[in-house]
Design a protein around this motif. Sequence first.
Motif, mmCIF file in Angstrom:
data_model
loop_
_atom_site.group_PDB
_atom_site.id
_atom_site.type_symbol
_atom_site.label_atom_id
_atom_site.label_comp_id
_atom_site.label_asym_id
_atom_site.label_seq_id
_atom_site.Cartn_x
_atom_site.Cartn_y
_atom_site.Cartn_z
ATOM 1 N N GLY A 83 -32.089 34.354 -19.769
ATOM 2 C CA GLY A 83 -31.047 34.132 -18.769
ATOM 3 C C GLY A 83 -29.718 34.787 -19.098
ATOM 4 N N PRO A 84 -29.281 34.773 -20.384
ATOM 5 C CA PRO A 84 -27.994 35.416 -20.700
ATOM 6 C C PRO A 84 -27.931 36.894 -20.323
ATOM 7 C CG PRO A 84 -28.679 34.004 -22.509
ATOM 8 C CD PRO A 84 -29.832 34.042 -21.542
ATOM 9 N N ILE A 85 -29.082 37.566 -20.326
ATOM 10 C CA ILE A 85 -29.093 38.977 -19.932
ATOM 11 C C ILE A 85 -28.744 39.097 -18.451
ATOM 12 C CG2 ILE A 85 -30.477 41.084 -19.833
ATOM 13 C CD1 ILE A 85 -32.260 39.879 -21.989
ATOM 14 N N ALA A 86 -29.333 38.222 -17.633
ATOM 15 C CA ALA A 86 -29.071 38.259 -16.203
ATOM 16 C C ALA A 86 -27.623 37.904 -15.875
ATOM 17 C CB ALA A 86 -30.020 37.301 -15.474
ATOM 18 N N ALA A 87 -26.992 37.131 -16.758
ATOM 19 C CA ALA A 87 -25.614 36.678 -16.498
ATOM 20 C C ALA A 87 -24.560 37.642 -17.014
ATOM 21 C CB ALA A 87 -25.404 35.297 -17.122
ATOM 22 N N LEU A 88 -24.971 38.777 -17.548
ATOM 23 C CA LEU A 88 -24.007 39.716 -18.130
ATOM 24 C C LEU A 88 -22.925 40.121 -17.138
ATOM 25 C CD1 LEU A 88 -26.202 42.095 -20.326
ATOM 26 C CD2 LEU A 88 -24.176 40.834 -21.076
ATOM 27 N N GLY A 89 -23.317 40.404 -15.918
ATOM 28 C CA GLY A 89 -22.333 40.813 -14.917
ATOM 29 C C GLY A 89 -21.293 39.746 -14.658
ATOM 30 N N LEU A 90 -21.725 38.487 -14.628
ATOM 31 C CA LEU A 90 -20.786 37.395 -14.406
ATOM 32 C C LEU A 90 -19.890 37.179 -15.620
ATOM 33 C CD1 LEU A 90 -23.106 34.857 -12.568
ATOM 34 C CD2 LEU A 90 -21.521 36.525 -11.597
ATOM 35 N N TYR A 91 -20.438 37.386 -16.817
ATOM 36 C CA TYR A 91 -19.601 37.325 -18.022
ATOM 37 C C TYR A 91 -18.468 38.346 -17.920
ATOM 38 C CZ TYR A 91 -23.350 34.730 -20.424
ATOM 39 O OH TYR A 91 -24.291 33.807 -20.806
ATOM 40 N N GLU A 92 -18.819 39.555 -17.474
ATOM 41 C CA GLU A 92 -17.822 40.624 -17.390
ATOM 42 C C GLU A 92 -16.758 40.296 -16.346
ATOM 43 O OE1 GLU A 92 -15.721 44.226 -17.767
ATOM 44 O OE2 GLU A 92 -17.035 43.084 -19.108
ATOM 45 N N LEU A 93 -17.162 39.746 -15.197
ATOM 46 C CA LEU A 93 -16.196 39.385 -14.168
ATOM 47 C C LEU A 93 -15.251 38.294 -14.670
ATOM 48 C CD1 LEU A 93 -18.467 39.350 -10.977
ATOM 49 C CD2 LEU A 93 -16.845 41.124 -11.682
ATOM 50 N N SER A 94 -15.778 37.310 -15.377
ATOM 51 C CA SER A 94 -14.934 36.249 -15.923
ATOM 52 C C SER A 94 -13.976 36.795 -16.983
ATOM 53 C CB SER A 94 -15.801 35.142 -16.521
ATOM 54 O OG SER A 94 -16.538 34.479 -15.522
ATOM 55 N N ARG A 95 -14.482 37.728 -17.787
ATOM 56 C CA ARG A 95 -13.635 38.327 -18.822
ATOM 57 C C ARG A 95 -12.477 39.089 -18.186
ATOM 58 N NH1 ARG A 95 -12.400 42.904 -21.210
ATOM 59 N NH2 ARG A 95 -13.632 44.088 -19.706
ATOM 60 N N ARG A 96 -12.753 39.835 -17.139
ATOM 61 C CA ARG A 96 -11.710 40.611 -16.467
ATOM 62 C C ARG A 96 -10.693 39.679 -15.801
ATOM 63 N NH1 ARG A 96 -12.604 45.974 -15.574
ATOM 64 N NH2 ARG A 96 -11.316 45.899 -13.687
ATOM 65 N N ARG A 97 -11.178 38.619 -15.202
ATOM 66 C CA ARG A 97 -10.255 37.685 -14.542
ATOM 67 C C ARG A 97 -9.368 37.003 -15.567
ATOM 68 N NH1 ARG A 97 -10.569 32.153 -12.598
ATOM 69 N NH2 ARG A 97 -9.048 31.918 -10.935
ATOM 70 N N GLU A 98 -9.923 36.609 -16.711
ATOM 71 C CA GLU A 98 -9.136 35.964 -17.768
ATOM 72 C C GLU A 98 -8.078 36.916 -18.320
ATOM 73 O OE1 GLU A 98 -9.944 33.252 -21.744
ATOM 74 O OE2 GLU A 98 -11.338 34.833 -21.227
ATOM 75 N N ALA A 99 -8.406 38.219 -18.336
ATOM 76 C CA ALA A 99 -7.461 39.215 -18.838
ATOM 77 C C ALA A 99 -6.436 39.629 -17.789
ATOM 78 C CB ALA A 99 -8.217 40.445 -19.328
ATOM 79 N N GLY A 100 -6.529 39.062 -16.588
ATOM 80 C CA GLY A 100 -5.581 39.386 -15.532
ATOM 81 C C GLY A 100 -5.879 40.684 -14.817
ATOM 82 N N LEU A 101 -7.093 41.203 -14.934
ATOM 83 C CA LEU A 101 -7.464 42.454 -14.286
ATOM 84 C C LEU A 101 -8.034 42.181 -12.896
ATOM 85 C CD1 LEU A 101 -9.291 44.135 -17.309
ATOM 86 C CD2 LEU A 101 -6.921 44.488 -16.581
ATOM 87 N N GLU A 102 -7.941 43.185 -12.015
ATOM 88 C CA GLU A 102 -8.531 43.047 -10.696
ATOM 89 C C GLU A 102 -10.053 43.015 -10.820
ATOM 90 O OE1 GLU A 102 -7.195 46.003 -8.005
ATOM 91 O OE2 GLU A 102 -5.080 45.417 -8.105
ATOM 92 N N THR A 103 -10.689 42.244 -9.952
ATOM 93 C CA THR A 103 -12.147 42.120 -10.005
ATOM 94 C C THR A 103 -12.749 42.384 -8.630
ATOM 95 O OG1 THR A 103 -12.016 39.738 -9.576
ATOM 96 C CG2 THR A 103 -12.117 40.440 -11.884
ATOM 97 N N SER A 104 -13.875 43.047 -8.644
ATOM 98 C CA SER A 104 -14.672 43.249 -7.438
ATOM 99 C C SER A 104 -16.133 43.169 -7.861
ATOM 100 C CB SER A 104 -14.375 44.607 -6.809
ATOM 101 O OG SER A 104 -14.776 45.661 -7.664
ATOM 102 N N ALA A 105 -17.025 43.127 -6.880
ATOM 103 C CA ALA A 105 -18.442 42.991 -7.200
ATOM 104 C C ALA A 105 -18.931 44.145 -8.069
ATOM 105 C CB ALA A 105 -19.266 42.918 -5.915
ATOM 106 N N THR A 106 -18.398 45.344 -7.832
ATOM 107 C CA THR A 106 -18.851 46.511 -8.601
ATOM 108 C C THR A 106 -18.392 46.456 -10.056
ATOM 109 O OG1 THR A 106 -16.901 47.756 -7.850
ATOM 110 C CG2 THR A 106 -18.928 47.985 -6.563
#
Length: 300
Positions: A83-106
């Motif tokens: 399951g953690p492999i499938a969640a990689l994209g969501l990990y990245e989106l959360s990381r970007r949001r925590e860092a204050g970066l803009e996020t989009s699905a891509t």
Amino acid sequence: MASSHILVGASDHAAEPTVRTIAPNDLVDALKKGWDDFSEMPSHAVFLCVIYPVIGILAAALTLGYAFVPLLFPAAAGFALIGPIAALGLYELSRRREAGLETSATDAFEVLRSPSLGAIVALGLLLAVIFLAWMATANAIYTTYFGYGSPSSIGQFLHDLFLTRAGWSLIVVGNLVGLVFAVGSYLISAVSFPLLLDRDVGAAGAMMTSLRVVMHNPMTMALWGLIVAALLVIGTIPLFLGLAVVLPVLAEQKRLNAPTGRTSFAVLLFQDLAIVPMITIIAVLSRAPADPSAGVFSFL
């Protein structure tokens, strides 16, 4: 040099990540932040809705050459191992949001540009091997109690499983062995993938850090594992009921035509429709003839 980088990261002499004490309140905080991420990026859950059915179908392919029904539960339960492999994209989106970066699905695919990509792939392959080993073991346990023959129907399988001594032995032994696989996988992957996205520590460094976190916080991390398992079970309960539950709530709150309402409707509709091909594939595989000379990996 490339293999060394995959294992130990950018520097052989980098300081080990600090392992802190984790309390149950921290788990509550993590769940709240996870919900906040979803609330801010609901449409990006489509990523998860796409990846999980695809990997689930690949998991079903492991049982080609066998009646699928006896291995349906091991395949579904074992999918949590990867399951953690499938969640990689969501990990990245959360990381970007925590860092204050803009996020989009891509932005979920920014994982492919991570300096730790080699280590992520290596760790992912290791979890895949563990999953394959679990499927082979589950098949061996089943054949030990019921032989190579396949049940004539789902009803017959359920009868053999719950109303015979061999069936209950299969349940007990299978779950105990599955627990061993789950604990082993959890020890090396509890924080590995988010850590690799955050810093280039290498696959070995990520696994060792994950092990240190669990050993330093055994009770809290055990509780976290139970929470994740419970949420996975709860997530499988609604099936086609997602729209039936959410649609009236959105309408009552007059949010059905709002952007979040339309997005939620689209995500749930896609999720419900994605179940259809998976059920079809399971039905087809469940009629496949058993071949004692074949193995779990006969599709390769």
